[in-house]
Design a protein around this motif. Sequence first.
Motif, PDB file in Angstrom:
ATOM      1  N   GLU A 170       0.826  -1.199   0.000  1.00  0.00           N
ATOM      2  CA  GLU A 170       0.000   0.000   0.000  1.00  0.00           C
ATOM      3  C   GLU A 170       0.869   1.262   0.000  1.00  0.00           C
ATOM      4  OE1 GLU A 170      -2.148  -3.431   1.545  1.00  0.00           O
ATOM      5  OE2 GLU A 170      -0.259  -2.473   2.129  1.00  0.00           O
ATOM      6  N   ASN A 171       1.947   1.255   0.810  1.00  0.00           N
ATOM      7  CA  ASN A 171       2.803   2.437   0.879  1.00  0.00           C
ATOM      8  C   ASN A 171       3.602   2.624  -0.411  1.00  0.00           C
ATOM      9  OD1 ASN A 171       3.823   4.672   2.521  1.00  0.00           O
ATOM     10  ND2 ASN A 171       5.785   3.590   2.460  1.00  0.00           N
ATOM     11  N   ILE A 172       4.048   1.516  -0.992  1.00  0.00           N
ATOM     12  CA  ILE A 172       4.787   1.607  -2.250  1.00  0.00           C
ATOM     13  C   ILE A 172       3.884   2.133  -3.359  1.00  0.00           C
ATOM     14  CG2 ILE A 172       5.960   0.258  -4.027  1.00  0.00           C
ATOM     15  CD1 ILE A 172       7.036  -1.535  -1.812  1.00  0.00           C
ATOM     16  N   ALA A 173       2.628   1.655  -3.391  1.00  0.00           N
ATOM     17  CA  ALA A 173       1.675   2.139  -4.394  1.00  0.00           C
ATOM     18  C   ALA A 173       1.406   3.626  -4.204  1.00  0.00           C
ATOM     19  CB  ALA A 173       0.378   1.338  -4.308  1.00  0.00           C
ATOM     20  N   ARG A 174       1.310   4.065  -2.945  1.00  0.00           N
ATOM     21  CA  ARG A 174       1.089   5.481  -2.672  1.00  0.00           C
ATOM     22  C   ARG A 174       2.288   6.307  -3.155  1.00  0.00           C
ATOM     23  NH1 ARG A 174       0.845   8.338   3.314  1.00  0.00           N
ATOM     24  NH2 ARG A 174       0.717  10.494   2.530  1.00  0.00           N
ATOM     25  N   TYR A 175       3.491   5.766  -2.960  1.00  0.00           N
ATOM     26  CA  TYR A 175       4.691   6.485  -3.396  1.00  0.00           C
ATOM     27  C   TYR A 175       4.738   6.610  -4.919  1.00  0.00           C
ATOM     28  CZ  TYR A 175       9.627   7.477  -4.255  1.00  0.00           C
ATOM     29  OH  TYR A 175      10.794   8.030  -4.702  1.00  0.00           O
ATOM     30  N   GLU A 176       4.326   5.572  -5.622  1.00  0.00           N
ATOM     31  CA  GLU A 176       4.293   5.634  -7.081  1.00  0.00           C
ATOM     32  C   GLU A 176       3.304   6.700  -7.562  1.00  0.00           C
ATOM     33  OE1 GLU A 176       6.274   4.164  -9.232  1.00  0.00           O
ATOM     34  OE2 GLU A 176       7.368   3.282  -7.544  1.00  0.00           O
ATOM     35  N   GLN A 177       2.166   6.822  -6.865  1.00  0.00           N
ATOM     36  CA  GLN A 177       1.214   7.862  -7.214  1.00  0.00           C
ATOM     37  C   GLN A 177       1.775   9.248  -6.911  1.00  0.00           C
ATOM     38  OE1 GLN A 177      -1.723   7.478  -8.824  1.00  0.00           O
ATOM     39  NE2 GLN A 177      -1.087   5.339  -9.024  1.00  0.00           N
ATOM     40  N   LEU A 178       2.558   9.341  -5.825  1.00  0.00           N
ATOM     41  CA  LEU A 178       3.210  10.604  -5.481  1.00  0.00           C
ATOM     42  C   LEU A 178       4.155  11.044  -6.605  1.00  0.00           C
ATOM     43  CD1 LEU A 178       4.024  12.822  -3.369  1.00  0.00           C
ATOM     44  CD2 LEU A 178       5.771  11.219  -2.581  1.00  0.00           C
ATOM     45  N   LYS A 179       4.937  10.108  -7.157  1.00  0.00           N
ATOM     46  CA  LYS A 179       5.864  10.433  -8.237  1.00  0.00           C
ATOM     47  C   LYS A 179       5.113  10.853  -9.505  1.00  0.00           C
ATOM     48  CE  LYS A 179       8.477   6.754  -8.478  1.00  0.00           C
ATOM     49  NZ  LYS A 179       9.598   5.910  -8.964  1.00  0.00           N
ATOM     50  N   LYS A 180       3.987  10.236  -9.778  1.00  0.00           N
ATOM     51  CA  LYS A 180       3.230  10.583 -10.978  1.00  0.00           C
ATOM     52  C   LYS A 180       2.634  11.979 -10.882  1.00  0.00           C
ATOM     53  CE  LYS A 180       2.007   5.871 -12.378  1.00  0.00           C
ATOM     54  NZ  LYS A 180       0.890   4.912 -12.621  1.00  0.00           N
ATOM     55  N   ARG A 181       2.213  12.365  -9.662  1.00  0.00           N
ATOM     56  CA  ARG A 181       1.612  13.686  -9.501  1.00  0.00           C
ATOM     57  C   ARG A 181       2.659  14.787  -9.481  1.00  0.00           C
ATOM     58  NH1 ARG A 181      -2.233  10.890  -6.181  1.00  0.00           N
ATOM     59  NH2 ARG A 181      -0.852  11.086  -4.380  1.00  0.00           N
ATOM     60  N   ALA A 182       3.886  14.481  -9.062  1.00  0.00           N
ATOM     61  CA  ALA A 182       4.926  15.502  -8.959  1.00  0.00           C
ATOM     62  C   ALA A 182       5.303  16.017 -10.347  1.00  0.00           C
ATOM     63  CB  ALA A 182       6.155  14.932  -8.249  1.00  0.00           C
ATOM     64  N   MET A 183       5.472  17.307 -10.464  1.00  0.00           N
ATOM     65  CA  MET A 183       5.839  17.922 -11.746  1.00  0.00           C
ATOM     66  C   MET A 183       7.343  18.165 -11.780  1.00  0.00           C
ATOM     67  SD  MET A 183       4.874  21.679 -13.271  1.00  0.00           S
ATOM     68  CE  MET A 183       5.856  22.439 -11.978  1.00  0.00           C
ATOM     69  N   PHE A 184       8.003  17.620 -12.799  1.00  0.00           N
ATOM     70  CA  PHE A 184       9.419  17.913 -13.010  1.00  0.00           C
ATOM     71  C   PHE A 184       9.531  18.913 -14.145  1.00  0.00           C
ATOM     72  CE2 PHE A 184      13.532  17.223 -15.072  1.00  0.00           C
ATOM     73  CZ  PHE A 184      14.367  17.437 -13.990  1.00  0.00           C
ATOM     74  N   LEU A 185       9.833  20.145 -13.807  1.00  0.00           N
ATOM     75  CA  LEU A 185      10.010  21.206 -14.796  1.00  0.00           C
ATOM     76  C   LEU A 185      11.421  21.095 -15.351  1.00  0.00           C
ATOM     77  CD1 LEU A 185       8.803  23.776 -16.085  1.00  0.00           C
ATOM     78  CD2 LEU A 185       9.812  25.069 -14.192  1.00  0.00           C
ATOM     79  N   ASN A 186      11.542  20.667 -16.597  1.00  0.00           N
ATOM     80  CA  ASN A 186      12.855  20.339 -17.160  1.00  0.00           C
ATOM     81  C   ASN A 186      13.637  21.603 -17.526  1.00  0.00           C
ATOM     82  OD1 ASN A 186      15.042  19.032 -18.168  1.00  0.00           O
ATOM     83  ND2 ASN A 186      13.985  18.028 -19.849  1.00  0.00           N
ATOM     84  N   VAL A 187      14.098  22.289 -16.501  1.00  0.00           N
ATOM     85  CA  VAL A 187      14.867  23.514 -16.710  1.00  0.00           C
ATOM     86  C   VAL A 187      16.257  23.192 -17.250  1.00  0.00           C
ATOM     87  CG1 VAL A 187      15.840  25.526 -15.549  1.00  0.00           C
ATOM     88  CG2 VAL A 187      13.573  24.695 -14.913  1.00  0.00           C
ATOM     89  N   VAL A 188      16.856  22.113 -16.760  1.00  0.00           N
ATOM     90  CA  VAL A 188      18.212  21.755 -17.183  1.00  0.00           C
ATOM     91  C   VAL A 188      18.244  21.470 -18.680  1.00  0.00           C
ATOM     92  CG1 VAL A 188      20.115  20.141 -16.865  1.00  0.00           C
ATOM     93  CG2 VAL A 188      18.761  20.852 -14.900  1.00  0.00           C
ATOM     94  N   GLY A 189      17.312  20.666 -19.152  1.00  0.00           N
ATOM     95  CA  GLY A 189      17.290  20.321 -20.566  1.00  0.00           C
ATOM     96  C   GLY A 189      17.052  21.524 -21.451  1.00  0.00           C
ATOM     97  N   ARG A 190      16.132  22.400 -21.046  1.00  0.00           N
ATOM     98  CA  ARG A 190      15.840  23.582 -21.855  1.00  0.00           C
ATOM     99  C   ARG A 190      17.014  24.562 -21.849  1.00  0.00           C
ATOM    100  NH1 ARG A 190      10.464  24.424 -23.254  1.00  0.00           N
ATOM    101  NH2 ARG A 190       9.029  22.825 -22.523  1.00  0.00           N
ATOM    102  N   THR A 191      17.667  24.677 -20.698  1.00  0.00           N
ATOM    103  CA  THR A 191      18.833  25.561 -20.635  1.00  0.00           C
ATOM    104  C   THR A 191      19.954  25.028 -21.513  1.00  0.00           C
ATOM    105  OG1 THR A 191      18.261  26.192 -18.364  1.00  0.00           O
ATOM    106  CG2 THR A 191      20.515  26.599 -19.077  1.00  0.00           C
ATOM    107  N   ARG A 192      20.144  23.731 -21.499  1.00  0.00           N
ATOM    108  CA  ARG A 192      21.181  23.119 -22.342  1.00  0.00           C
ATOM    109  C   ARG A 192      20.916  23.410 -23.821  1.00  0.00           C
ATOM    110  NH1 ARG A 192      22.237  18.275 -25.182  1.00  0.00           N
ATOM    111  NH2 ARG A 192      24.259  17.297 -24.719  1.00  0.00           N
ATOM    112  N   ILE A 193      19.656  23.284 -24.244  1.00  0.00           N
ATOM    113  CA  ILE A 193      19.306  23.570 -25.630  1.00  0.00           C
ATOM    114  C   ILE A 193      19.607  25.026 -25.958  1.00  0.00           C
ATOM    115  CG2 ILE A 193      17.373  23.750 -27.246  1.00  0.00           C
ATOM    116  CD1 ILE A 193      16.119  21.347 -25.855  1.00  0.00           C
ATOM    117  N   GLY A 194      19.274  25.932 -25.032  1.00  0.00           N
ATOM    118  CA  GLY A 194      19.532  27.343 -25.271  1.00  0.00           C
ATOM    119  C   GLY A 194      21.006  27.671 -25.374  1.00  0.00           C
ATOM    120  N   LEU A 195      21.828  27.051 -24.508  1.00  0.00           N
ATOM    121  CA  LEU A 195      23.263  27.306 -24.542  1.00  0.00           C
ATOM    122  C   LEU A 195      23.888  26.748 -25.817  1.00  0.00           C
ATOM    123  CD1 LEU A 195      24.156  26.569 -20.807  1.00  0.00           C
ATOM    124  CD2 LEU A 195      23.918  28.796 -21.909  1.00  0.00           C
ATOM    125  N   LEU A 196      23.467  25.547 -26.219  1.00  0.00           N
ATOM    126  CA  LEU A 196      23.958  24.993 -27.479  1.00  0.00           C
ATOM    127  C   LEU A 196      23.553  25.873 -28.659  1.00  0.00           C
ATOM    128  CD1 LEU A 196      23.498  21.100 -27.344  1.00  0.00           C
ATOM    129  CD2 LEU A 196      25.615  22.383 -27.617  1.00  0.00           C
TER     130      LEU A 196
END
Length: 486
Positions: free
Chosen positions: A49-75
Amino acid sequence: MPNYSAIRQEYSDALPGWQLVKRCVAGPREVRKYNEYLPMPDPLNQSPENIARYEQLKKRAMFLNVVGRTRIGLLGAVFRKTAEIELPAAIDYLLENASGDGSSLEQLSKESTGECLDTGRGGLLVDFPKVQLPEGQTALTVAQAANARAYVHFYCAESIINWREDVIDGVRRLVLVVLHEKINEPTADGFEFTAKDQYRALMLRDGRYVQSVHSSENPEGEETEPKDKTGKPFDHIPFHFFGAESNDASIDKSPLEDLAEVNILHYGNSATVEESGFISSQPSLFITTDIDPSEFVKLNPNGMHIGSRRGHNLGKNGTAIMLQANETQLARELMKDKEEQMLMIGARIVQQGSGAETAEAVRIRYSSDNSVLGTIAGNVSEAVRLALFDAQRFMVGAVDEKGTVFWLNQEFFDQAMDAQAITAQVQLWQQGIIAKRDLRVNLRKGAVLEADRTDEDIDADREDDAPVLGSEDDPTTNQPPGVKDE
């Protein structure tokens, strides 16, 4: 048996940082594969039950890909203009096929620059393919020699697992590099393959460059001694490091690692915001009643319905209350703090500058980032240039240093001239202080003329135009009075 797979401690220490940056660059799906970046709220509770809850926590969390976008801009800032390239005829094939797989020299440099942004490290190996002669043949034919070419191979930081430098005759020289390679061996039907590890050791032994390849099937390795076009052995290893600070063998800090660390913390704050919102945003109903539990079930067989049109019997002393948690702003404020920190580090994508901010202010604000990016562009350019020298040693034996030019763009911002600056430049030309060529060079830098528009192109277009009258003193020429055309 040689320990060909030995790994330096510096490599092991730097590897987690490299992996962090590259996973952030890859995006949310890659980051969510690893639990280390989003701690489990109750790590000791390993119930399903706790592992399933943690998986749902990861799905709801938003990862704003700043690193990838910054890399594209610098290149994009580096490659907004094509690199300055000039190659001797013997190696001009590298322009279109630098590594033997069809990748151009510019694509090789772009891959190298991206790797330097990710890890602050990488390398280029110049190698000449071993030609298998038919049985009984002792020398290469003209056709075989024409197809045998030296190529430049890119190696990422994770592939360079071991290295050593020694001081020889007062000069620090690279004497060992071990490269980890993955070889795909196809199955008998050709539709599947098995990935196997292979280790390529580059060594400087008694002042001569030798190379050996090791694997689990051949642990002793097969050693060869590459030679240049004249048949002489190399007196150095044709492998060239590039880094974020210098091009020596030491490991430089990844330019994007600090940004990746803040990006991951922002990801954790997002998980907290989304989890609290998911839990506390749903109202909870509390009731009190003097009805016996069994009697309550009879009176309310379908339970309590929130928002339904039917009534509920709670007895003469029953009450009901709806509770909903108040919104908390702490986690959201932490996210905003991280966004400001990422902006300071170089993440321009997170927040746009105000309309009143001038281009000069932007250049000043990002001057530290540009200096790092300029160093990277310069280091990659130098490593590619040295690799081109070694390719010439393989192909012709001699090196044409003056005729070999490779330099990546370092003008990351448009420095457009205003009317006053253009007038000043024209006046300098009219007064004979600068030449017409200097004027055009400055106009190109100021984005008045197209960067790839040569003087010959401009002169050719001028010949097709109708005559332009000059001053009253000299109406027969379009030059200023007293100034001769160059």
